[in-house]
Design a protein around this motif. Structure first.
Motif, PDB file in Angstrom:
ATOM      1  N   ARG A 140      71.584 -26.681  31.453  1.00 34.25           N
ATOM      2  CA  ARG A 140      70.830 -27.900  32.100  1.00 34.25           C
ATOM      3  C   ARG A 140      70.828 -27.809  33.520  1.00 34.25           C
ATOM      4  O   ARG A 140      71.794 -27.289  34.378  1.00 34.25           O
ATOM      5  CB  ARG A 140      71.475 -29.165  31.585  1.00 34.25           C
ATOM      6  CG  ARG A 140      72.965 -29.454  32.064  1.00 34.25           C
ATOM      7  CD  ARG A 140      73.919 -30.708  31.170  1.00 34.25           C
ATOM      8  NE  ARG A 140      74.997 -30.736  31.746  1.00 34.25           N
ATOM      9  CZ  ARG A 140      75.987 -30.079  31.267  1.00 34.25           C
ATOM     10  NH1 ARG A 140      75.837 -28.930  30.674  1.00 34.25           N
ATOM     11  NH2 ARG A 140      77.162 -30.540  31.926  1.00 34.25           N
ATOM     12  N   LYS A 141      69.907 -28.612  34.218  1.00 35.01           N
ATOM     13  CA  LYS A 141      69.817 -28.964  35.682  1.00 35.01           C
ATOM     14  C   LYS A 141      71.096 -29.846  35.945  1.00 35.01           C
ATOM     15  O   LYS A 141      71.426 -30.959  35.262  1.00 35.01           O
ATOM     16  CB  LYS A 141      68.517 -29.799  35.881  1.00 35.01           C
ATOM     17  CG  LYS A 141      67.429 -28.631  35.906  1.00 35.01           C
ATOM     18  CD  LYS A 141      67.266 -27.958  37.188  1.00 35.01           C
ATOM     19  CE  LYS A 141      66.053 -27.257  37.181  1.00 35.01           C
ATOM     20  NZ  LYS A 141      65.760 -26.366  38.407  1.00 35.01           N
ATOM     21  N   PRO A 191      78.420 -32.168  41.167  1.00 41.54           N
ATOM     22  CA  PRO A 191      77.962 -31.506  39.705  1.00 41.54           C
ATOM     23  C   PRO A 191      79.373 -31.647  38.635  1.00 41.54           C
ATOM     24  O   PRO A 191      79.310 -32.123  37.657  1.00 41.54           O
ATOM     25  CB  PRO A 191      77.448 -30.548  39.999  1.00 41.54           C
ATOM     26  CG  PRO A 191      76.912 -30.444  41.284  1.00 41.54           C
ATOM     27  CD  PRO A 191      78.021 -31.432  41.976  1.00 41.54           C
ATOM     28  N   ALA A 192      80.572 -31.236  39.412  1.00 43.35           N
ATOM     29  CA  ALA A 192      81.720 -31.141  38.476  1.00 43.35           C
ATOM     30  C   ALA A 192      82.042 -32.533  38.036  1.00 43.35           C
ATOM     31  O   ALA A 192      81.758 -33.564  38.516  1.00 43.35           O
ATOM     32  CB  ALA A 192      82.689 -30.479  39.361  1.00 43.35           C
ATOM     33  N   PRO A 193      82.646 -32.498  36.822  1.00 43.92           N
ATOM     34  CA  PRO A 193      83.088 -33.774  36.159  1.00 43.92           C
ATOM     35  C   PRO A 193      84.024 -34.596  36.852  1.00 43.92           C
ATOM     36  O   PRO A 193      84.735 -33.726  37.627  1.00 43.92           O
ATOM     37  CB  PRO A 193      83.538 -33.481  34.750  1.00 43.92           C
ATOM     38  CG  PRO A 193      83.749 -32.203  34.886  1.00 43.92           C
ATOM     39  CD  PRO A 193      82.831 -31.509  35.655  1.00 43.92           C
ATOM     40  N   TYR A 194      84.105 -35.755  37.022  1.00 39.68           N
ATOM     41  CA  TYR A 194      85.129 -36.608  37.648  1.00 39.68           C
ATOM     42  C   TYR A 194      86.604 -36.559  36.765  1.00 39.68           C
ATOM     43  O   TYR A 194      86.424 -36.285  35.594  1.00 39.68           O
ATOM     44  CB  TYR A 194      84.778 -37.853  37.877  1.00 39.68           C
ATOM     45  CG  TYR A 194      83.790 -38.657  36.770  1.00 39.68           C
ATOM     46  CD1 TYR A 194      84.286 -39.026  35.761  1.00 39.68           C
ATOM     47  CD2 TYR A 194      82.574 -38.732  37.203  1.00 39.68           C
ATOM     48  CE1 TYR A 194      83.468 -39.485  34.880  1.00 39.68           C
ATOM     49  CE2 TYR A 194      81.500 -39.314  36.487  1.00 39.68           C
ATOM     50  CZ  TYR A 194      82.104 -39.633  35.161  1.00 39.68           C
ATOM     51  OH  TYR A 194      81.130 -40.078  34.068  1.00 39.68           O
ATOM     52  N   ASN A 195      87.697 -36.753  37.359  1.00 46.57           N
ATOM     53  CA  ASN A 195      88.833 -36.971  36.439  1.00 46.57           C
ATOM     54  C   ASN A 195      88.751 -38.192  35.591  1.00 46.57           C
ATOM     55  O   ASN A 195      88.184 -39.359  36.112  1.00 46.57           O
ATOM     56  CB  ASN A 195      90.179 -37.087  37.336  1.00 46.57           C
ATOM     57  CG  ASN A 195      90.410 -35.996  38.354  1.00 46.57           C
ATOM     58  OD1 ASN A 195      90.453 -34.941  37.818  1.00 46.57           O
ATOM     59  ND2 ASN A 195      90.302 -36.231  39.572  1.00 46.57           N
ATOM     60  N   GLU A 253      72.822 -26.123  41.292  1.00 46.89           N
ATOM     61  CA  GLU A 253      71.482 -26.762  40.680  1.00 46.89           C
ATOM     62  C   GLU A 253      71.453 -26.834  39.364  1.00 46.89           C
ATOM     63  O   GLU A 253      70.777 -27.501  38.656  1.00 46.89           O
ATOM     64  CB  GLU A 253      70.203 -26.185  41.523  1.00 46.89           C
ATOM     65  CG  GLU A 253      70.179 -26.523  42.886  1.00 46.89           C
ATOM     66  CD  GLU A 253      68.889 -26.073  43.288  1.00 46.89           C
ATOM     67  OE1 GLU A 253      68.019 -25.293  42.831  1.00 46.89           O
ATOM     68  OE2 GLU A 253      68.540 -26.201  44.537  1.00 46.89           O
ATOM     69  N   PHE A 254      72.209 -25.637  38.603  1.00 44.74           N
ATOM     70  CA  PHE A 254      72.085 -25.543  37.229  1.00 44.74           C
ATOM     71  C   PHE A 254      73.497 -24.899  36.541  1.00 44.74           C
ATOM     72  O   PHE A 254      74.413 -24.568  37.351  1.00 44.74           O
ATOM     73  CB  PHE A 254      71.172 -24.517  37.138  1.00 44.74           C
ATOM     74  CG  PHE A 254      70.386 -24.353  35.640  1.00 44.74           C
ATOM     75  CD1 PHE A 254      71.033 -23.360  34.753  1.00 44.74           C
ATOM     76  CD2 PHE A 254      69.394 -25.299  35.387  1.00 44.74           C
ATOM     77  CE1 PHE A 254      70.424 -23.472  33.573  1.00 44.74           C
ATOM     78  CE2 PHE A 254      68.949 -25.136  33.985  1.00 44.74           C
ATOM     79  CZ  PHE A 254      69.497 -24.135  33.095  1.00 44.74           C
TER      80      PHE A 254
END
Length: 389
Positions: A284-285, A294-298, A351-352
Motif C-alpha cells: 500500500r501507499k 510511516p512506521a507504526p508507533y509504539n 512512499e510505499f
C-alpha cells in the motif's frame, strides 16, 4: 455469509417434493446456524445423509499448551517445523490457543480424510502451494494468498495439487467467522467503503458427485472426536442454495485504507470471530502528510494478544529482529510493542510498502502450543535493547 447462491438442481419451492428421474425423493437437508434463525443452506442428497453404519471414538489433533510465562514477546519460525508426510487435517501442529480460538500450522503433501469440524468455523490461510477443497457443496480451487472459510459442520477434505507441499495457517474458532459487521449494510450487502466485496469472493459453482459406500468421516465435536462410517459417500449432493457455504477470498483483493497519517490496525480488519479478529497487511501507499512517520508507533493494545504471520514482502518495522517468510510474532497484552530500533527514522520519506502479513488479535490471552515451543527464536524478546541472550 452476506449473499445468496444457488448451485446444481433444486426444486422451485423449498421443503416440497423433489423427485429423481426414477421417481424417488431426493433427501433434503437444512444446514442452519444459531438455531435455524441465521444463515443456512438447503442441500439435496441422492441418499439419506443420516445413514451411518458405524461410529467409533477418534482422537483429533490436540497438543499440550503452556501459559506465556514469563510474559514476553515471542517469535516462531514455522518453516523449521519438521513436516514429514502429513495431510491438512491430521497433520496440524498447534502453535497458540485459548478458549476461543486455536491456531495451527500445517505442511501437507497428501489428501486428508473426510472431515467435519462441529465446534466452529475454520479460516485457512494458504501461505503457499495449491489445493482443492472438496465438500458437500462442490469443489473449490485455492492457492497462495487465499483465505478459505469453512463453515462449521461442513463435510470436506483437502486435496493438495502440484509438486510443492501445501503450507497453511489454520484458525479454528469456537463459533462463526464472517466479514466485520460494519462492512455490511442492514440487509447484508457489502458497503461501498468496505475494502472488499461480493465480487472478490469465490465459492463452488457445481455439485461434486462422488460414488462410494461405507465411507469414513472424521468429526471433531465438543466432547472430542468420532469417526462415523456412512452407508453412502456424503458428496452425493445434486444441488443446494442458501447463504451458508465455503468460500475463498484472496489477500491480493483486499483494498487497503490509507491516510495522511498512520492508520490504526482496525482499517486492516478482514474477518471477525468470537473474541478475535483477522486482519490483512498488504502492499500500500504510505501516509502522505509532509511530516508523516510511516512506521507504526509504539502501542499497547491493552485488551489483546497480537499475532502476526509474515507471508511476503519487506517487513520494515521488524528489520534486525530475524523475521523471515513464515515467521510468527506474538506480542501479548501487558507488553508495549513497536518497531525495531532505527526503523522509525528509516521509514521517513518512504512512499510505499511491499509487506504482506496476516494478523490475528485475540481478546483473551494465548497459551503456547508444542509446535510454537519447538520453533521459537528465544532471542527475539531482547532485540529492542540490542542485548541478545
Amino acid at each position: 455469509m452476506p449473499y445468496y447462491r444457488s448451485v446444481g438442481k433444486i426444486p422451485r419451492k423449498r421443503h416440497t417434493q423433489f423427485r429423481k428421474p426414477d421417481g424417488g425423493l431426493y433427501a433434503e437437508e437444512l444446514m442452519g446456524t444459531e438455531g435455524f434463525s441465521s444463515d443456512s443452506a438447503l442441500l439435496y442428497h441422492e441418499h439419506l445423509p443420516t445413514a451411518i453404519v458405524d461410529a467409533r471414538e477418534w482422537e483429533p489433533p490436540a497438543g499440550r499448551t503452556v501459559p506465556n510465562r514469563p510474559l514476553k514477546p515471542r517469535h516462531f519460525t514455522t518453516h523449521k517445523l519438521d513436516p514429514g508426510s502429513a495431510d491438512a487435517v491430521t497433520g496440524r501442529q498447534l502453535l497458540l490457543a485459548n478458549d476461543d480460538v486455536r491456531i495451527w500450522y500445517v505442511v501437507a503433501d497428501r489428501t486428508s480424510p473426510l472431515y467435519r469440524n462441529a465446534v466452529g468455523d475454520e479460516c485457512v490461510y494458504v501461505e503457499s502451494g495449491e489445493a482443492v477443497l472438496e465438500s458437500v457443496f462442490g469443489a473449490l480451487e485455492v492457492g497462495q494468498g487465499d483465505y478459505v472459510i469453512v463453515p462449521t459442520s461442513t463435510t470436506h477434505r483437502w486435496v493438495p495439487r502440484g509438486a510443492a507441499p501445501l503450507r497453511v495457517l489454520v484458525v479454528e474458532a469456537t463459533g462463526h467467522i464472517a466479514p466485520p459487521r460494519r462492512y455490511l449494510t442492514e440487509r447484508g450487502q457489502f458497503n461501498e467503503f468496505a475494502p472488499f466485496c461480493e465480487r472478490d469472493l469465490r465459492a463452488p459453482t457445481e455439485p461434486l458427485l462422488v460414488e462410494g459406500e461405507d465411507v469414513d468421516v472424521y468429526v471433531r465435536h465438543r466432547a472430542g472426536g468420532t469417526r462415523f462410517t456412512y452407508a453412502h459417500h456424503p458428496f452425493d449432493v445434486v444441488g443446494w442454495d442458501g447463504c451458508l457455504y465455503p468460500y475463498a477470498f484472496n489477500i491480493a483483493d483486499f483494498e487497503p485504507i490509507t491516510g495522511r497519517i498512520h492508520q490504526p490496525p482496525p482499517v486492516h480488519q478482514t474477518f471477525a470471530g468470537p473474541n478475535f479478529v483477522i486482519c490483512s497487511f498488504v502492499p500500500r501507499k504510505f501516509d502522505y502528510h509532509p511530516l508523516a512517520i510511516p512506521a507504526p508507533y509504539n502501542h499497547a493494545n491493552v485488551d489483546s494478544d497480537e499475532v502476526l504471520f509474515y507471508v511476503g514482502g519487506d517487513f520494515m518495522s521488524r528489520k534486525g529482529a530475524g523475521i523471515e517468510i513464515g515467521s510468527i510474532s506474538l506480542h501479548p497484552n501487558g507488553f508495549t510493542h513497536g518497531p525495531q530500533p532505527g526503523s522509525v527514522e528509516a521509514s521517513i520519506g518512504k512512499e510505499f510498502t511491499e509487506e504482506l502479513a496476516v494478523m490475528i488479535d485475540t481478546f483473551r490471552p494465548l497459551d503456547l502450543g508444542e509446535a510454537a515451543l519447538a520453533c521459537e527464536d528465544t532471542s527475539y524478546a531482547w532485540t529492542w535493547s540490542g542485548r541478545r541472550r
